[in-house]
Design an enzyme around this catalytic site. Structure first.
Site, PDB file in Angstrom:
ATOM      1  N   THR A  96       0.829  -1.212   0.000  1.00 13.33           N
ATOM      2  CA  THR A  96       0.000   0.000   0.000  1.00 13.33           C
ATOM      3  C   THR A  96       0.863   1.260   0.000  1.00 13.33           C
ATOM      4  O   THR A  96       0.570   2.208  -0.722  1.00 13.33           O
ATOM      5  CB  THR A  96      -0.928   0.028   1.232  1.00 13.33           C
ATOM      6  OG1 THR A  96      -0.170  -0.247   2.398  1.00 13.33           O
ATOM      7  CG2 THR A  96      -2.020  -0.998   1.111  1.00 13.33           C
ATOM      8  N   THR A  97       1.934   1.261   0.784  1.00 10.26           N
ATOM      9  CA  THR A  97       2.789   2.447   0.827  1.00 10.26           C
ATOM     10  C   THR A  97       3.446   2.653  -0.546  1.00 10.26           C
ATOM     11  O   THR A  97       3.489   3.770  -1.062  1.00 10.26           O
ATOM     12  CB  THR A  97       3.873   2.292   1.913  1.00 10.26           C
ATOM     13  OG1 THR A  97       3.252   1.794   3.089  1.00 10.26           O
ATOM     14  CG2 THR A  97       4.535   3.603   2.216  1.00 10.26           C
TER      15      THR A  97
HETATM   16  P1  ADP Z   1       4.422  -1.445   1.528  1.00  7.84           P
HETATM   17  O1  ADP Z   1       3.250  -0.925   2.279  1.00  7.84           O
HETATM   18  O2  ADP Z   1       4.559  -0.792   0.191  1.00  7.84           O
HETATM   19  O3  ADP Z   1       4.472  -2.922   1.468  1.00  7.84           O
HETATM   20  P2  ADP Z   1       6.704  -1.678   3.255  1.00  7.84           P
HETATM   21  O4  ADP Z   1       7.025  -0.775   4.378  1.00  7.84           O
HETATM   22  O5  ADP Z   1       6.256  -3.053   3.549  1.00  7.84           O
HETATM   23  O6  ADP Z   1       5.676  -0.925   2.343  1.00  7.84           O
HETATM   24  O7  ADP Z   1       8.021  -1.728   2.361  1.00  7.84           O
HETATM   25  C1  ADP Z   1       8.088  -2.486   1.175  1.00  7.84           C
HETATM   26  C2  ADP Z   1       9.396  -2.226   0.478  1.00  7.84           C
HETATM   27  O8  ADP Z   1      10.501  -2.635   1.276  1.00  7.84           O
HETATM   28  C3  ADP Z   1       9.486  -2.991  -0.814  1.00  7.84           C
HETATM   29  O9  ADP Z   1      10.009  -2.176  -1.820  1.00  7.84           O
HETATM   30  C4  ADP Z   1      10.445  -4.115  -0.471  1.00  7.84           C
HETATM   31  O10 ADP Z   1      11.136  -4.603  -1.594  1.00  7.84           O
HETATM   32  C5  ADP Z   1      11.358  -3.429   0.495  1.00  7.84           C
HETATM   33  N1  ADP Z   1      12.102  -4.384   1.345  1.00  7.84           N
HETATM   34  C6  ADP Z   1      11.595  -5.357   2.132  1.00  7.84           C
HETATM   35  N2  ADP Z   1      12.589  -6.046   2.752  1.00  7.84           N
HETATM   36  C7  ADP Z   1      13.752  -5.488   2.343  1.00  7.84           C
HETATM   37  C8  ADP Z   1      15.135  -5.733   2.626  1.00  7.84           C
HETATM   38  N3  ADP Z   1      15.514  -6.714   3.447  1.00  7.84           N
HETATM   39  N4  ADP Z   1      16.061  -4.947   2.029  1.00  7.84           N
HETATM   40  C9  ADP Z   1      15.662  -3.959   1.209  1.00  7.84           C
HETATM   41  N5  ADP Z   1      14.400  -3.662   0.903  1.00  7.84           N
HETATM   42  C10 ADP Z   1      13.446  -4.419   1.446  1.00  7.84           C
END
Ligand code: ADP
Ligand code: MG
Length: 537
Positions: A96-97
């Protein structure tokens, strides 16, 4: 002859109207402001927000949808951005973000083009073309993932929970989620997330969370004499009552002397005894009844060693049927062994102050329960949001069979393709397509910013790696280095990306096409007595 021109009012008094560029500017500013609020929460190093509502309730979260939903945003264009988050939440359950931040950046870049006098419909068209190209690109890049690839599925679930409250027991929770998903994954290739029920309970730690291969009911047995636990349970589901309906007997009975009264009581007793006899004859040792059970019947049931629960909700009856394979019946007389379901263990247990019944170790459960535990209510609530994101991601991956690299790798790769596509175009659409490509880079840039890294350095390194053909080169937010996101297990479902691109592009187009905002004057709400104000209508 002179003529007096009277001003003509076509709108009611107090209406507000903004035209043309002013309208666009205000709309874009409002939408951007929404994107800005969730931006700092993106990624594993994103921060949390504390939301306090008018009742004083506190939520601590970094879930984009929860934040926007709780904010009770009023501006109409800003609300359209909130809708993106809602669609993303409904369709995928995660990302969502990402979707909202991307939409904000599309609008920001559109604003630049507008100030260079590029017409809004042209920008909208360019964005649409770019969006289609972006989706086609990522679909081609995505890697196939099957149900048997539990290792990768576990990584997808872990990626969803990175940096959330679930951090401490991420791997363990991910394994539970994947097991739950595989158990409920239907042969038709669909996974209905309603079949994975999340139950949260304060007490113990995250690591005490468990998967119940069946159902957890917040009910206890209806008679103290019944057993507390039954192994190899044979389960009957009855969707009527185990009572004698008063209308069945007392309509026209006039009792004239005590012996008649006695006969009447005996008849009632016999009817109840027969009912219980029928249950026992079928071979059932566990009974769930949707309506009430007569006190006397409870007594007979306990004498037979049958574990029974009354007043089970319709919803739970359906779930029990799915989990145990039992057939819901309404005729006790016809109850047969073939109607019964199976559970390896039915057990009454206390969780905190409340008593629950676990219907677990089912053979081939189509409905399961994830029991999430954590130290405090805030932790458990945020855990549930993280777990539900992960469940959504696993469901999206299994349903469409494809996954992509995370950590900004997908966005950089798509941006590269979209920008290349822009150079193949002539005319002003080229500018819009180019702007779309650049907007995609907001995801890795924000991941870097939120991790306290230099976004320009990070983007330069990432782009260089992608130029060399490393399609899953992403940013390791912990070390600041470029990594292969796929090899490092930062993996997301394809659908997160395609859905985010689709809804962000659509809403941007919609906002760009508006050049006239006519708002009726706000009627003041009649004040409510008793200080009900601030409830958020
Ligand atoms: P959303 O609401 O968009 O899911 P999040 O706060 O869950 O927002 O962040 C998702 C983002 O974080 C994605 O772009 C994902 O690829 C990235 N991400 C998740 N784990 C890692 C990691 N270990 N290293 C780098 N980026 C990551
Ligand atoms: Mg997420």
């Amino acid at each position: 002859m002179t003529q007096n021109y009277q001003p003509i009012f076509i709108l009611p008094e107090g209406s507000e109207r903004t035209y043309g560029k002013d309208a666009q500017r205000t709309n874009i500013a409002a939408a951007k402001a929404v994107a800005e609020t969730v931006r700092t929460t993106l990624g594993p190093k994103g921060m949390d927000k504390m939301l306090v509502n008018s009742m004083g309730d506190v939520i601590i979260t970094n879930d984009g949808y929860t934040i926007l939903d709780e904010m009770e945003i009023e501006h109409p264009s800003a609300k359209m951005i909130v809708e993106i988050a809602k669609t993303q939440q409904d369709e995928v359950g995660d990302g969502t973000t990402t979707a909202v931040v991307f939409a904000g950046e599309l609008l920001k870049n559109a604003e630049n083009l507008l100030s260079q006098d590029v017409h809004p419909t042209l920008i909208a068209r360019g964005y649409r073309m770019a969006g289609e190209h972006a989706i086609a690109t990522i679909e081609k890049l995505a890697e196939p993932i099957g149900k048997e690839d539990t290792k990768t599925l576990t990584k997808i679930a872990m990626t969803a929970m990175t940096g959330k409250a679930a951090e401490m027991a991420r791997e363990q929770l991910a394994e539970l989620i994947v097991r739950a998903a595989i158990l409920t994954f239907e042969d038709n290739g669909k996974l209905d997330i309603d079949n994975i029920k999340l139950e949260k309970k304060v007490g113990f730690g995250v690591e005490d969370s468990e998967l119940i291969e069946g159902i957890l009911l917040d009910k206890d047995k209806c008679h103290p004499g019944m057993p507390t636990s039954i192994k190899n349970a044979k389960i009957a589901l009855i969707d009527k009552e185990l009572e004698i309906k008063k209308t069945e007997i007392d309509a026209n009975i006039e009792i004239k002397d005590p012996s008649q009264m006695q006969a009447f009581i005996e008849m009632e007793e016999k009817m109840l005894r027969d009912m219980v006899e029928n249950v026992a004859k079928s071979g059932a040792n566990v009974l769930f009844v949707q309506k009430g059970i007569d006190d006397l019947a409870k007594h007979f049931l306990s004498k037979k060693g049958i574990f029974a629960i009354e007043r089970v909700s319709d919803d739970n009856m359906q779930k029990l049927a799915k989990a145990t394979g039992a057939k819901i019946t309404n005729s006790l007389r016809d109850l047969a062994a073939t109607d019964l379901g199976f559970a390896g263990l039915v057990e009454e247990k206390k969780l905190g102050d409340e008593t629950y019944t676990f219907i677990g170790k089912c053979k081939n459960p189509r409905s399961v329960t994830l029991l999430i535990r954590g130290g405090t209510q805030h932790v458990v609530d945020e855990l549930e949001r993280a777990v539900s994101d992960a469940v959504g991601d696993i469901s999206a991956t299994l349903s469409n069979g494809k996954a992509v690299g995370g950590a900004g790798s997908s966005e950089i790769e798509i941006a590269k393709a979209v920008k290349k596509y822009a150079t193949s175009l002539s005319g002003r659409e080229q500018l819009a397509v180019q702007a779309f490509g650049e907007a995609l880079e907001v995801i890795p840039r924000t991941l870097a910013e939120n991790a306290g890294l230099d976004p320009i350095d990070v983007l330069t390194e990432l782009k260089a790696a992608h130029e060399k053909g490393q399609k899953w080169a992403g940013i390791d937010v912990f070390s600041g280095k470029v990594m292969d996101a796929w090899k490092q297990g930062v993996i997301e479902p394809l659908k997160i990306k395609t859905q985010a691109i689709k809804s962000a592009t659509e809403v941007t187009e919609l906002i760009l096409r508006i050049d006239d905002v006519i708002a009726a004057s706000k009627k003041s709400m009649p004040s409510m007595p008793g200080g009900m104000g601030g409830m958020g209508m």
